[in-house]
Design an enzyme around this catalytic site. Structure first.
Site, PDB file in Angstrom:
ATOM      1  N   HIS A  63      -4.480   6.319  -0.807  1.00  0.00           N
ATOM      2  CA  HIS A  63      -4.983   6.266   0.570  1.00  0.00           C
ATOM      3  C   HIS A  63      -3.872   6.552   1.586  1.00  0.00           C
ATOM      4  O   HIS A  63      -4.162   6.798   2.753  1.00  0.00           O
ATOM      5  CB  HIS A  63      -5.571   4.875   0.824  1.00  0.00           C
ATOM      6  CG  HIS A  63      -6.900   4.882   1.520  1.00  0.00           C
ATOM      7  ND1 HIS A  63      -7.716   5.995   1.627  1.00  0.00           N
ATOM      8  CD2 HIS A  63      -7.576   3.883   2.160  1.00  0.00           C
ATOM      9  CE1 HIS A  63      -8.821   5.674   2.285  1.00  0.00           C
ATOM     10  NE2 HIS A  63      -8.756   4.408   2.630  1.00  0.00           N
ATOM     11  N   TYR A 105       0.806  -1.224   0.000  1.00  0.00           N
ATOM     12  CA  TYR A 105       0.000   0.000   0.000  1.00  0.00           C
ATOM     13  C   TYR A 105       0.840   1.275   0.000  1.00  0.00           C
ATOM     14  O   TYR A 105       0.280   2.372  -0.011  1.00  0.00           O
ATOM     15  CB  TYR A 105      -0.913   0.026   1.235  1.00  0.00           C
ATOM     16  CG  TYR A 105      -1.832  -1.164   1.342  1.00  0.00           C
ATOM     17  CD1 TYR A 105      -2.958  -1.267   0.527  1.00  0.00           C
ATOM     18  CD2 TYR A 105      -1.575  -2.185   2.250  1.00  0.00           C
ATOM     19  CE1 TYR A 105      -3.810  -2.358   0.617  1.00  0.00           C
ATOM     20  CE2 TYR A 105      -2.423  -3.285   2.352  1.00  0.00           C
ATOM     21  CZ  TYR A 105      -3.533  -3.369   1.533  1.00  0.00           C
ATOM     22  OH  TYR A 105      -4.368  -4.447   1.625  1.00  0.00           O
ATOM     23  N   ASN A 154      -8.874   1.401   8.542  1.00  0.00           N
ATOM     24  CA  ASN A 154     -10.199   1.333   9.163  1.00  0.00           C
ATOM     25  C   ASN A 154     -10.165   1.224  10.677  1.00  0.00           C
ATOM     26  O   ASN A 154     -11.203   1.357  11.333  1.00  0.00           O
ATOM     27  CB  ASN A 154     -10.989   0.161   8.584  1.00  0.00           C
ATOM     28  CG  ASN A 154     -11.352   0.376   7.129  1.00  0.00           C
ATOM     29  OD1 ASN A 154     -11.043   1.410   6.541  1.00  0.00           O
ATOM     30  ND2 ASN A 154     -11.993  -0.597   6.529  1.00  0.00           N
ATOM     31  N   PHE A 205      -3.839  -0.342  10.192  1.00  0.00           N
ATOM     32  CA  PHE A 205      -4.610  -0.265   8.953  1.00  0.00           C
ATOM     33  C   PHE A 205      -5.680   0.816   9.097  1.00  0.00           C
ATOM     34  O   PHE A 205      -6.135   1.137  10.185  1.00  0.00           O
ATOM     35  CB  PHE A 205      -5.219  -1.613   8.538  1.00  0.00           C
ATOM     36  CG  PHE A 205      -4.182  -2.570   8.008  1.00  0.00           C
ATOM     37  CD1 PHE A 205      -3.835  -2.553   6.665  1.00  0.00           C
ATOM     38  CD2 PHE A 205      -3.529  -3.451   8.856  1.00  0.00           C
ATOM     39  CE1 PHE A 205      -2.863  -3.408   6.176  1.00  0.00           C
ATOM     40  CE2 PHE A 205      -2.557  -4.309   8.384  1.00  0.00           C
ATOM     41  CZ  PHE A 205      -2.220  -4.289   7.040  1.00  0.00           C
TER      42      PHE A 205
END
Length: 198
Positions: free
Chosen positions: A21, A16, A69, A67
Site C-alpha cells: 500500500h 507500514y 483513508n 494515513f
C-alpha cells in the site's frame, strides 16, 4: 519556473513502511534521494515534503501523514497553501486490480475502489487530477471462502521477488517524470501504459 506536485499515497510509520500500500511513498523517496533532497515534516500541509529542481521545473514531493483513508485532507491542504491548479498534481498510488509491475497513467477518473483516491476526490470535489497507478497484483483468495484477503495483501510487506520487479517500475516512472519538461504528456502516458517489466 514551472511547478509539479507529486503526492505519494501510503501509511506513515515503520509498521507500514515496506507494505504494498506504500508504493507511492517508496517511489517518491527513491526520487528524492536521487536528487539529494530530504523530506521534512510540515504540519500545516499534513505531509513530509521534499523539493528540488530539474532544469526549469520545480518538483515538490509530498508524503501525507494522514494515513491512506484520509489522504484527501493532506492533498486539500497542499492545494490550498500553494494555490495549485489540479493539472499540476500527480498522485502516485498502488493498484491491486493491476498485475504486479503494470503501470496506468490517467488524467482523471474515479477512485476505482481505492480509499486514498476516494478521499482525495471527496476533499477536492473533483476527479480531474492525474494519477499514476502501479500494479501490486490481486490478493489471494481466503482458503475455503470466496472472499479475497484484500487487507492482508495491501498491508503485507513487499517480497524480495516483488521488489526486483518494482525496482524496474520505479526506474521507469522516475525517468518519465524527469522528462515532463522535455516530452509531451501524451508521449509519457503512452510510455508508461505500454511498459513491460519483462
Amino acid at each position: 519556473m514551472h511547478e509539479i506536485y507529486l503526492i505519494g499515497l501510503g501509511n506513515p510509520g515503520k509498521k507500514y513502511y515496506n507494505s504494498r500500500h506504500n508504493i507511492g511513498f517508496l517511489l517518491l523517496e527513491k526520487l528524492s534521494k536521487k536528487y539529494n533532497s530530504n523530506f521534512l515534516l510540515k504540519d500545516k500541509l499534513k505531509s513530509s515534503c521534499s523539493e528540488f529542481q530539474i532544469n526549469n521545473y520545480t518538483f515538490r514531493l509530498f508524503l501525507p501523514n494522514t494515513f491512506m483513508n484520509n489522504s484527501g485532507y493532506a492533498v486539500r491542504a497542499i492545494v490550498d497553501w500553494y494555490k495549485v491548479n489540479l493539472d499540476q498534481i500527480f498522485i502516485i498510488v498502488d493498484d491491486k486490480d493491476l498485475p504486479l509491475g503494470k503501470i496506468r497513467f490517467r488524467r482523471k477518473g474515479s477512485s476505482g475502489g481505492h480509499n486514498g483516491l476516494k478521499s482525495i476526490i471527496e476533499q477536492l470535489q473533483s476527479q480531474n487530477f492525474k494519477r499514476i497507478r502501479i500494479g501490486i497484483g490481486s490478493p489471494p483468495l481466503i482458503k475455503g471462502e470466496n472472499n479475497f484477503n484484500t487487507i492482508s495483501h495491501v498491508l503485507g510487506n513487499i517480497s524480495l521477488e516483488e521488489k526486483l520487479i518494482l525496482d524496474k517500475v520505479f526506474k521507469r516512472v522516475i525517468e518519465s517524470l524527469e522528462h515532463l519538461n522535455t516530452k509531451k504528456e501524451d508521449h509519457i502516458i503512452n510510455e508508461l501504459n505500454s511498459f513491460n517489466q519483462d
